[in-house]
Design an enzyme around this catalytic site. Structure first.
Site, mmCIF file in Angstrom:
data_model
loop_
_atom_site.group_PDB
_atom_site.id
_atom_site.type_symbol
_atom_site.label_atom_id
_atom_site.label_comp_id
_atom_site.label_asym_id
_atom_site.label_seq_id
_atom_site.Cartn_x
_atom_site.Cartn_y
_atom_site.Cartn_z
ATOM 1 N N ASP A 56 -0.115 34.764 -36.357
ATOM 2 C CA ASP A 56 -0.567 35.052 -37.725
ATOM 3 C C ASP A 56 0.596 34.709 -38.650
ATOM 4 O OD1 ASP A 56 -1.180 36.172 -40.187
ATOM 5 O OD2 ASP A 56 -2.193 37.907 -39.314
ATOM 6 N N ASN A 84 -0.919 23.785 -44.105
ATOM 7 C CA ASN A 84 -2.351 23.676 -44.406
ATOM 8 C C ASN A 84 -3.101 25.005 -44.293
ATOM 9 O OD1 ASN A 84 -5.162 22.308 -44.315
ATOM 10 N ND2 ASN A 84 -4.992 23.315 -42.313
ATOM 11 N N TYR A 149 -7.490 33.195 -55.639
ATOM 12 C CA TYR A 149 -7.272 31.965 -54.864
ATOM 13 C C TYR A 149 -6.548 30.940 -55.735
ATOM 14 C CZ TYR A 149 -8.431 27.761 -52.130
ATOM 15 O OH TYR A 149 -8.364 26.589 -51.413
ATOM 16 N N LYS A 153 -2.797 28.957 -55.383
ATOM 17 C CA LYS A 153 -2.663 27.497 -55.310
ATOM 18 C C LYS A 153 -1.897 26.952 -56.530
ATOM 19 C CE LYS A 153 -4.913 26.844 -51.372
ATOM 20 N NZ LYS A 153 -4.264 26.301 -50.163
ATOM 21 N N VAL A 182 -14.824 20.707 -49.575
ATOM 22 C CA VAL A 182 -14.793 20.028 -48.278
ATOM 23 C C VAL A 182 -15.459 20.962 -47.267
ATOM 24 C CG1 VAL A 182 -13.303 19.066 -46.491
ATOM 25 C CG2 VAL A 182 -12.608 18.908 -48.894
HETATM 26 N N1 LIG Z 1 -12.461 23.192 -47.573
HETATM 27 C C1 LIG Z 1 -12.291 23.208 -48.880
HETATM 28 O O1 LIG Z 1 -13.242 23.119 -49.667
HETATM 29 C C2 LIG Z 1 -10.895 23.300 -49.441
HETATM 30 C C3 LIG Z 1 -10.702 22.940 -50.776
HETATM 31 C C4 LIG Z 1 -9.432 23.011 -51.316
HETATM 32 C C5 LIG Z 1 -8.371 23.417 -50.521
HETATM 33 N N2 LIG Z 1 -8.578 23.775 -49.233
HETATM 34 C C6 LIG Z 1 -7.423 24.238 -48.457
HETATM 35 O O2 LIG Z 1 -7.364 23.542 -47.234
HETATM 36 C C7 LIG Z 1 -6.689 24.332 -46.269
HETATM 37 C C8 LIG Z 1 -7.452 24.330 -44.968
HETATM 38 O O3 LIG Z 1 -8.700 24.965 -45.156
HETATM 39 P P1 LIG Z 1 -10.032 24.501 -44.418
HETATM 40 O O4 LIG Z 1 -10.986 24.097 -45.477
HETATM 41 O O5 LIG Z 1 -9.748 23.559 -43.325
HETATM 42 O O6 LIG Z 1 -10.538 25.922 -43.874
HETATM 43 P P2 LIG Z 1 -10.694 26.494 -42.399
HETATM 44 O O7 LIG Z 1 -11.519 25.593 -41.548
HETATM 45 O O8 LIG Z 1 -11.128 27.904 -42.571
HETATM 46 O O9 LIG Z 1 -9.200 26.456 -41.838
HETATM 47 C C9 LIG Z 1 -8.235 27.412 -42.165
HETATM 48 C C10 LIG Z 1 -7.175 27.378 -41.083
HETATM 49 O O10 LIG Z 1 -6.142 28.320 -41.411
HETATM 50 C C11 LIG Z 1 -5.907 29.148 -40.282
HETATM 51 N N3 LIG Z 1 -5.474 30.470 -40.742
HETATM 52 C C12 LIG Z 1 -6.141 31.304 -41.575
HETATM 53 N N4 LIG Z 1 -5.447 32.444 -41.725
HETATM 54 C C13 LIG Z 1 -4.316 32.319 -40.965
HETATM 55 C C14 LIG Z 1 -3.219 33.176 -40.693
HETATM 56 N N5 LIG Z 1 -3.131 34.409 -41.223
HETATM 57 N N6 LIG Z 1 -2.250 32.742 -39.850
HETATM 58 C C15 LIG Z 1 -2.350 31.519 -39.267
HETATM 59 N N7 LIG Z 1 -3.356 30.664 -39.514
HETATM 60 C C16 LIG Z 1 -4.336 31.069 -40.338
HETATM 61 C C17 LIG Z 1 -7.247 29.203 -39.542
HETATM 62 O O11 LIG Z 1 -7.085 29.423 -38.150
HETATM 63 P P3 LIG Z 1 -7.229 30.840 -37.399
HETATM 64 O O12 LIG Z 1 -8.416 31.534 -37.978
HETATM 65 O O13 LIG Z 1 -7.398 30.438 -35.959
HETATM 66 O O14 LIG Z 1 -5.942 31.550 -37.644
HETATM 67 C C18 LIG Z 1 -7.732 27.777 -39.728
HETATM 68 O O15 LIG Z 1 -7.182 26.937 -38.734
HETATM 69 C C19 LIG Z 1 -6.514 25.723 -46.908
HETATM 70 O O16 LIG Z 1 -5.199 25.860 -47.394
HETATM 71 C C20 LIG Z 1 -7.501 25.701 -48.060
HETATM 72 O O17 LIG Z 1 -7.121 26.549 -49.117
HETATM 73 C C21 LIG Z 1 -9.817 23.719 -48.666
#
Ligand SMILES: NC(=O)c1ccc[n+]([C@@H]2O[C@H](COP(=O)([O-])OP(=O)(O)OC[C@H]3O[C@@H](n4cnc5c(N)ncnc54)[C@H](OP(=O)(O)O)[C@@H]3O)[C@@H](O)[C@H]2O)c1
Length: 266
Positions: A56, A84, A149, A153, A182
């Site tokens: 974590d 990320n 959020y 950011k 995304v």
């Molecule tokens: N998808 C979108 O629309 C979008 C848009 C703008 C920005 N983003 C950014 O892109 C990044 C990736 O997000 P995603 O869209 O790929 O979402 P996601 O599929 O939910 O991935 C989030 C990742 O972060 C890990 N994580 C969450 N809390 C954690 C913790 N306390 N310690 C370690 N790992 C942790 C999760 O793994 P575990 O649960 O296994 O720990 C997972 O691998 C984020 O920073 C998000 O803010 C996403």
């Protein structure tokens, strides 16, 4: 390419980034997230050497655990750090208060800063090397029920620009990627995908992974994914009253999509 750490590699953008980086000759990956089973499965499926740290990232000892792993398993080399991992929990300030701001800052900002602090000496030693911070278009333009959020950011973006200027002379390039909507586990964008009129604005993790590659090893400063989201950021500076009017109008509520964090909370 050499040793790369990807946080949040168990799903979504981080997983797609690991798959993309694994295609480069000479890559060794270190996958970081909490769910060990998913990390193990991914590490075993990649066409390059890959290890993982199930941790974590908000835990006190997380940065030192990742650093100790790099020193023990990869000779203390680090050519790329992709910050990320992140999450979102929707809610107005009146509902969520400081507690909701704090949990966003703890993961989306503090954990990034703390990990980077622990790994910066390795990145400098391995220079030329790179950091890519995954921010968000929400770090340029803020919507209702998403202020906590956005705050995390916005903070990440400000800090990233400064780090870029500071680390240039040390050979550590600092790039940034700002995704829009995304489709991932944490950001299912259900409200947008349900309607034909908005479905097209939801992008894919693989496109973000390509941008991360361009902003790390490729040396680019910054990328919006998809690119037109940059227009929203530009408009926010050039015409704040217009952007505020649009984002506080009735139709804007569908732009604050529910998240994986909301579902976990029940
Ligand atoms: N998808 C979108 O629309 C979008 C848009 C703008 C920005 N983003 C950014 O892109 C990044 C990736 O997000 P995603 O869209 O790929 O979402 P996601 O599929 O939910 O991935 C989030 C990742 O972060 C890990 N994580 C969450 N809390 C954690 C913790 N306390 N310690 C370690 N790992 C942790 C999760 O793994 P575990 O649960 O296994 O720990 C997972 O691998 C984020 O920073 C998000 O803010 C996403």
């Amino acid at each position: 390419m050499g040793v790369a750490v990807v946080t949040g590699a168990s799903t979504g953008i981080g997983k797609a980034t690991a798959v993309r980086l694994a295609r480069d000759p000479g890559t060794e990956l270190v996958l970081v997230a909490r769910r060990e089973e998913l990390l193990r499965e991914l590490a075993e499926s990649l066409p390059c050497p890959a290890t993982y740290v199930a941790v974590d990232l908000t835990a006190e000892d997380a940065p030192q655990r990742v650093r100790a792993h790099l020193e023990a398993e990869h000779g203390g080399d680090l050519d790329l750090l992709v910050n990320n991992a992140g999450a979102a929990w929707r809610g107005s300030f009146a509902e969520g208060g400081y507690a909701n701001v704090h949990r966003h800052m703890e993961l989306n900002f503090d954990a990034v800063v703390r990990l980077t602090e622990a790994l910066l000496p390795l990145l400098r030693k391995s220079a030329p090397s790179a950091i890519v911070n995954v921010a968000s278009t929400a770090g340029r333009v803020s919507r209702a029920r998403s202020g906590a959020y956005s705050a995390s950011k916005f903070a990440l973006i400000g800090w990233t620009d400064s780090l870029y200027a500071e680390e240039k002379e040390h050979g550590v390039h600092v790039g940034m990627v700002l995704p829009g909507f995304v489709l991932t586990e944490g950001f299912p964008a259900t409200e947008l995908r349900e309607k034909a009129a908005t479905r097209w604005i939801v992008s894919k993790p693989e496109k973000v992974a390509e941008a991360i590659h361009q902003c790390g090893p490729g040396g680019k400063a910054e990328r919006y994914v998809p690119r037109p989201y940059g227009l929203a950021a530009a408009l926010r500076i050039l015409s704040p009253s217009l952007v505020r009017r649009v984002l506080s109008g009735g139709g804007a509520s569908s732009l604050t999509t529910s998240t994986g964090g909301d579902q976990d909370a029940g």
